[in-house]
Design a protein around this motif. Sequence first.
Motif, PDB file in Angstrom:
ATOM      1  N   SER A 199       1.340  -5.798   2.784  1.00 46.39           N
ATOM      2  CA  SER A 199       2.444  -4.999   2.131  1.00 46.39           C
ATOM      3  C   SER A 199       2.473  -5.264   0.675  1.00 46.39           C
ATOM      4  CB  SER A 199       3.813  -5.384   2.804  1.00 46.39           C
ATOM      5  OG  SER A 199       4.000  -6.997   2.205  1.00 46.39           O
ATOM      6  N   TRP A 200       3.028  -4.509   0.098  1.00 46.77           N
ATOM      7  CA  TRP A 200       2.873  -4.436  -1.426  1.00 46.77           C
ATOM      8  C   TRP A 200       3.392  -5.827  -2.118  1.00 46.77           C
ATOM      9  CZ3 TRP A 200       7.180  -4.841  -4.583  1.00 46.77           C
ATOM     10  CH2 TRP A 200       8.560  -4.787  -3.867  1.00 46.77           C
ATOM     11  N   GLU A 201       4.591  -6.234  -1.134  1.00 44.59           N
ATOM     12  CA  GLU A 201       5.244  -7.453  -1.581  1.00 44.59           C
ATOM     13  C   GLU A 201       4.433  -8.729  -1.520  1.00 44.59           C
ATOM     14  OE1 GLU A 201       8.537  -5.214   0.528  1.00 44.59           O
ATOM     15  OE2 GLU A 201       6.590  -5.407   0.775  1.00 44.59           O
ATOM     16  N   TRP A 204       1.810  -8.780  -4.258  1.00 44.93           N
ATOM     17  CA  TRP A 204       2.403  -9.332  -5.731  1.00 44.93           C
ATOM     18  C   TRP A 204       2.835 -10.561  -5.487  1.00 44.93           C
ATOM     19  CZ3 TRP A 204       2.056  -7.559 -10.241  1.00 44.93           C
ATOM     20  CH2 TRP A 204       1.745  -5.965 -10.524  1.00 44.93           C
TER      21      TRP A 204
END
Length: 246
Positions: free
Chosen positions: A130-132, A135
Motif C-alpha cells: 500500500s502507499w501507506e 511511505w
Amino acid sequence: MPDNRTPINAWVTVILGLVVLGIYTLDHLLDNLKAEQPRTQRHSFIKQYEPIIWRLTLGSLLLAGCLSWLIPEPLWEFGLGMVAFVGLYLWGISRMKVKSHQQALKEPVTSLIYAAGVWGSTWYLGMEVSWESVWLGVIFYLITVQSLLLFSHFEAIKYREVFNLARWLQRKNTLRVLKIISLVILVVCLTICYLTEYHYVQRLSIILIAMTAAHYWMILNPEKVVTDERFRLAGELVFFLPGLVL
C-alpha cells in the motif's frame, strides 16, 4: 515490522534479530583489524572480548542460516539478495581507510540494510504494497539514518580522532540535517494519519513520531547522553517502541 495485513512470522523476526546482531558485531570486528582504528569505548570492548565476540557473531549468523529453512519460500530470494548486498558492504568497509571520506557512507548504507531487512521482508510476504506502507518504510529508513547520524555526532564530540559522517558534515550541518529529518518525519506522519483509513497505520505513524521525538530530545540534551556512551543504549531502546503498536 508488520503492516497489520501480513501475518507475523516469528521465525522471520528471530532471523532478523540474529542477522542484525551478526552484522553489527562483524562490522566492529572488521574495524578493529585496522591498526589505525581509533579506540572508542565500543571498539575497546570488542577488542577486549574479541574471541568470545567472534564466536557469538559467527554463531548467530550460522544459526540464522540454519533457521532460514523455516521461513516462507518467497523470502529466500529476498534473503539471498540481502546476503549478497551485505557481503559486498562488509567487503567494501574492510578495504576502506579509516580517514577516508568513504567512511561517511557507512551510516546511510547501514541504515538501508537495516530498514530493507525489516520493511522489505514485510513487503515480500504481503499480497500488496500500500502507499501507506511505502511511505512508512521511507520514514523508518529516515529514523534509522537519524539514529546512526546521531551516534556519529556524539562519537565525534567525544573522540576527536574519529572520522565518520558527522565529522564529514561538520557539527553545524549535522545538527541541521538531524532537525530537518525530524521535521520531515513529523509532517509526513501527520499527513499519513489524516489521509489513511487504517487505524493501525495511524498508531504506527504516532509511534514513528515518538521515535524521532526521542532522537530530538537527545539532540537538545547531549550532556545527558554522551557520558559513558549512554546515547547508544538510549538510541537502541528507541527501536523497541514499534512493539507498542502490536
